[in-house]
Design an enzyme around this catalytic site. Structure first.
Site, PDB file in Angstrom:
ATOM      1  N   GLU A  15      -5.273   6.106 -10.117  1.00 42.06           N
ATOM      2  CA  GLU A  15      -5.243   5.659 -11.505  1.00 42.06           C
ATOM      3  C   GLU A  15      -5.955   4.318 -11.666  1.00 42.06           C
ATOM      4  OE1 GLU A  15      -1.294   7.835 -13.193  1.00 42.06           O
ATOM      5  OE2 GLU A  15      -0.918   5.949 -12.167  1.00 42.06           O
ATOM      6  N   CYS A  46      -7.752  -3.033 -13.972  1.00 44.96           N
ATOM      7  CA  CYS A  46      -6.916  -3.065 -12.775  1.00 44.96           C
ATOM      8  C   CYS A  46      -7.292  -1.823 -11.958  1.00 44.96           C
ATOM      9  CB  CYS A  46      -5.458  -3.023 -13.227  1.00 44.96           C
ATOM     10  SG  CYS A  46      -4.273  -2.965 -11.880  1.00 44.96           S
ATOM     11  N   CYS A  79       2.643  -2.829 -14.027  1.00 41.90           N
ATOM     12  CA  CYS A  79       2.676  -3.185 -12.606  1.00 41.90           C
ATOM     13  C   CYS A  79       3.694  -2.344 -11.859  1.00 41.90           C
ATOM     14  CB  CYS A  79       3.089  -4.646 -12.426  1.00 41.90           C
ATOM     15  SG  CYS A  79       1.996  -5.815 -13.184  1.00 41.90           S
ATOM     16  N   CYS A 121       7.062  -0.605  -0.160  1.00 38.80           N
ATOM     17  CA  CYS A 121       7.950  -1.449  -0.969  1.00 38.80           C
ATOM     18  C   CYS A 121       8.767  -0.519  -1.868  1.00 38.80           C
ATOM     19  CB  CYS A 121       7.146  -2.432  -1.821  1.00 38.80           C
ATOM     20  SG  CYS A 121       5.929  -3.375  -0.858  1.00 38.80           S
ATOM     21  N   CYS A 128       8.368  -0.047  -5.842  1.00 36.79           N
ATOM     22  CA  CYS A 128       7.030   0.236  -6.370  1.00 36.79           C
ATOM     23  C   CYS A 128       6.767   1.743  -6.338  1.00 36.79           C
ATOM     24  CB  CYS A 128       6.002  -0.505  -5.520  1.00 36.79           C
ATOM     25  SG  CYS A 128       4.300   0.021  -5.802  1.00 36.79           S
ATOM     26  N   CYS A 168      -0.029   4.308  -0.981  1.00 36.02           N
ATOM     27  CA  CYS A 168       0.090   3.043  -0.241  1.00 36.02           C
ATOM     28  C   CYS A 168       1.093   3.247   0.882  1.00 36.02           C
ATOM     29  CB  CYS A 168       0.569   1.923  -1.160  1.00 36.02           C
ATOM     30  SG  CYS A 168       0.658   0.320  -0.320  1.00 36.02           S
TER      31      CYS A 168
HETATM   32  N1  SAH Z   1      -0.537  -3.762  -2.863  1.00 34.35           N
HETATM   33  C1  SAH Z   1      -0.932  -4.935  -3.537  1.00 34.35           C
HETATM   34  C2  SAH Z   1      -1.683  -4.629  -4.787  1.00 34.35           C
HETATM   35  C3  SAH Z   1      -0.878  -3.869  -5.837  1.00 34.35           C
HETATM   36  S1  SAH Z   1      -0.561  -4.984  -7.062  1.00 34.35           S
HETATM   37  C4  SAH Z   1       0.249  -5.816  -3.794  1.00 34.35           C
HETATM   38  O1  SAH Z   1       1.365  -5.366  -3.636  1.00 34.35           O
HETATM   39  O2  SAH Z   1       0.039  -6.979  -4.117  1.00 34.35           O
HETATM   40  C5  SAH Z   1       0.806  -4.390  -7.860  1.00 34.35           C
HETATM   41  C6  SAH Z   1       1.707  -5.559  -8.241  1.00 34.35           C
HETATM   42  O3  SAH Z   1       2.845  -5.040  -8.932  1.00 34.35           O
HETATM   43  C7  SAH Z   1       2.231  -6.258  -7.007  1.00 34.35           C
HETATM   44  O4  SAH Z   1       2.423  -7.623  -7.272  1.00 34.35           O
HETATM   45  C8  SAH Z   1       3.561  -5.573  -6.842  1.00 34.35           C
HETATM   46  O5  SAH Z   1       4.432  -6.296  -6.048  1.00 34.35           O
HETATM   47  C9  SAH Z   1       4.016  -5.440  -8.257  1.00 34.35           C
HETATM   48  N2  SAH Z   1       5.029  -4.409  -8.448  1.00 34.35           N
HETATM   49  C10 SAH Z   1       5.273  -3.331  -7.667  1.00 34.35           C
HETATM   50  N3  SAH Z   1       6.272  -2.592  -8.201  1.00 34.35           N
HETATM   51  C11 SAH Z   1       6.655  -3.225  -9.333  1.00 34.35           C
HETATM   52  C12 SAH Z   1       7.612  -2.935 -10.335  1.00 34.35           C
HETATM   53  N4  SAH Z   1       8.375  -1.854 -10.275  1.00 34.35           N
HETATM   54  N5  SAH Z   1       7.718  -3.787 -11.371  1.00 34.35           N
HETATM   55  C13 SAH Z   1       6.919  -4.881 -11.461  1.00 34.35           C
HETATM   56  N6  SAH Z   1       5.980  -5.199 -10.557  1.00 34.35           N
HETATM   57  C14 SAH Z   1       5.849  -4.380  -9.497  1.00 34.35           C
HETATM   58 FE1  SF4 Z   2       1.857  -0.986  -1.785  1.00 34.59          FE
HETATM   59 FE2  SF4 Z   2       3.261  -1.108  -4.020  1.00 34.59          FE
HETATM   60 FE3  SF4 Z   2       3.948  -2.628  -1.930  1.00 34.59          FE
HETATM   61 FE4  SF4 Z   2       1.693  -3.179  -3.313  1.00 34.59          FE
HETATM   62  S1  SF4 Z   2       3.794  -3.282  -4.086  1.00 34.59           S
HETATM   63  S2  SF4 Z   2       1.960  -3.094  -1.080  1.00 34.59           S
HETATM   64  S3  SF4 Z   2       1.051  -1.096  -3.872  1.00 34.59           S
HETATM   65  S4  SF4 Z   2       3.984  -0.385  -1.990  1.00 34.59           S
END
Ligand code: SAH
Ligand code: SF4
Length: 338
Positions: free
Chosen positions: A86, A99, A327, A110, A113, A106
């Site tokens: 996406e 973005c 995000c 986490c 996410c 991934c």
């Molecule tokens: N993998 C990289 C790039 C993805 S950025 C990273 O994690 O930085 C996506 C951003 O959204 C990251 O800052 C991540 O921590 C944040 N994020 C992930 N899940 C989220 C959620 N449920 N609500 C708000 N932010 C979230």
């Molecule tokens: Fe991967 Fe989501 Fe963690 Fe970013 S926040 S490293 S996209 S699992």
């Protein structure tokens, strides 16, 4: 044949071997100016058709959804092998920000996410990343200019370092985007941050921190067990020394988990020492994570406490929640197809 934006200048030259020499520059420049072969009106019609076949687009749009009164657009793309990713385009008054995804899925796991919940599929090629930007820049026209590219979509950019850096170079060297308009976001892959520090383009770096003590961070961001906070902070210091660019920390506020006063104090200490800017994001809902985001009131209190403690903090405006474009909500599953 590589896809349209995976093709190098040499690939384009090989394709045009039977044409006059000046065609190579013409076509290469036109691709970098975001033109499709059919828009390359300086070429004979037959050649446009040949190029269209020989330089296929990598992204096939499955859906395009909008929210925020048309100001947020999310595309779901199918790639040549069926992988799904996406891209989100956000319009502001006079500019737009795209973005982009760097991986299908991934592997970082986490739990909060959506991308992490769905697991890893594959790395994107440089051309697949660049083409997301090209598509967004075309969609932003004619009313707006594509101002910023943030590598904050699906995937961990520094886990796909070489292709991501090749995309950065192409965007900078050939498409003309300046380094200060490019932002890489990382969960904290320490060797990747060090490599970035040694590159000659000072892109912006955002680090997804979410916790400022190892016990909590090990839980929220599993890669912390490999690269604990002390190593992450040292890598950030190295980046700052090398680039002299403002660092930012992302912090998704989760009710009762990382929004306590003690969390603010720990965060403020690290942010102050690195003169980092803190972006607070109220946690967006995802299917496999039950704990809700902090309440709007707690978000404000947390921000104010950080400021009182001498840290620079703002709350990120939420975009695209209704179309799962915010995000952490990018998942690119078949659910999107319904
Ligand atoms: N993998 C990289 C790039 C993805 S950025 C990273 O994690 O930085 C996506 C951003 O959204 C990251 O800052 C991540 O921590 C944040 N994020 C992930 N899940 C989220 C959620 N449920 N609500 C708000 N932010 C979230
Ligand atoms: Fe991967 Fe989501 Fe963690 Fe970013 S926040 S490293 S996209 S699992």
């Amino acid at each position: 044949m590589p896809s349209r934006y995976d093709a190098t200048r040499a690939d384009v030259a090989a394709l045009l071997a039977d044409e006059p020499g000046y065609r190579v520059n013409q076509v290469w420049d036109a691709l970098n100016a975001l033109r499709t072969p059919s828009e390359m009106t300086m070429l004979p019609v037959a050649l446009r058709a040949t190029l269209d076949d020989a330089l296929p687009l990598a992204l096939d749009a499955v859906t395009e959804r909008t929210s925020d009164g048309g100001d947020t657009v999310k595309w779901l793309w199918r790639l040549h092998d069926g992988a799904l990713v996406e891209t989100v385009l956000m319009h502001y008054a006079d500019r737009s920000t795209v973005c982009v995804s760097t991986q299908a899925g991934c592997a970082m796991g986490c739990g909060f996410c959506a991308t992490g919940q769905a697991g890893f599929d594959r790395n994107l090629s440089a051309g697949e990343i660049v083409e997301q930007v090209v598509h967004a820049a075309r969609a932003a026209k004619p009313t707006r200019r594509l101002g910023n590219v943030v590598f904050m979509g699906m995937g961990e950019p520094l886990a796909n370092y070489d292709r991501v850096w090749a995309a950065v170079r192409r965007l900078h060297d050939d498409l003309g985007l300046s380094a200060r308009h490019l932002t890489l976001s990382t969960v904290g892959i320490v060797p990747g941050i060090k490599r970035l520090a040694a590159e000659d383009l000072p892109v912006n770096l955002a680090v997804s921190l979410h916790a400022a003590n190892d016990e909590l961070r090990d839980e929220l961001v599993p890669i912390n067990r490999r690269y604990p906070l002390s190593a992450l902070v040292a890598a950030c210091e190295e980046y700052l020394r090398a680039k002299n660019r403002r660092l930012s920390f992302e912090w998704a506020l989760i009710a009762g988990v990382n929004d306590r006063d003690t969390d603010a104090r720990e965060l403020a200490e690290i942010a102050r020492s690195l003169r980092a800017h803190v972006n607070l994001i109220p946690l967006n809902p995802t299917t496999d994570y039950d704990t809700p985001g902090s309440t709007p009131q707690r978000v404000r209190e947390f921000r104010d406490l950080l400021r009182t403690l001498g840290a620079n903090a703002t709350v990120r405006q939420n975009r695209g929640t209704s179309i799962d474009a915010a995000c952490g909500q990018l998942r690119a599953t078949a659910v999107e197809l319904s």
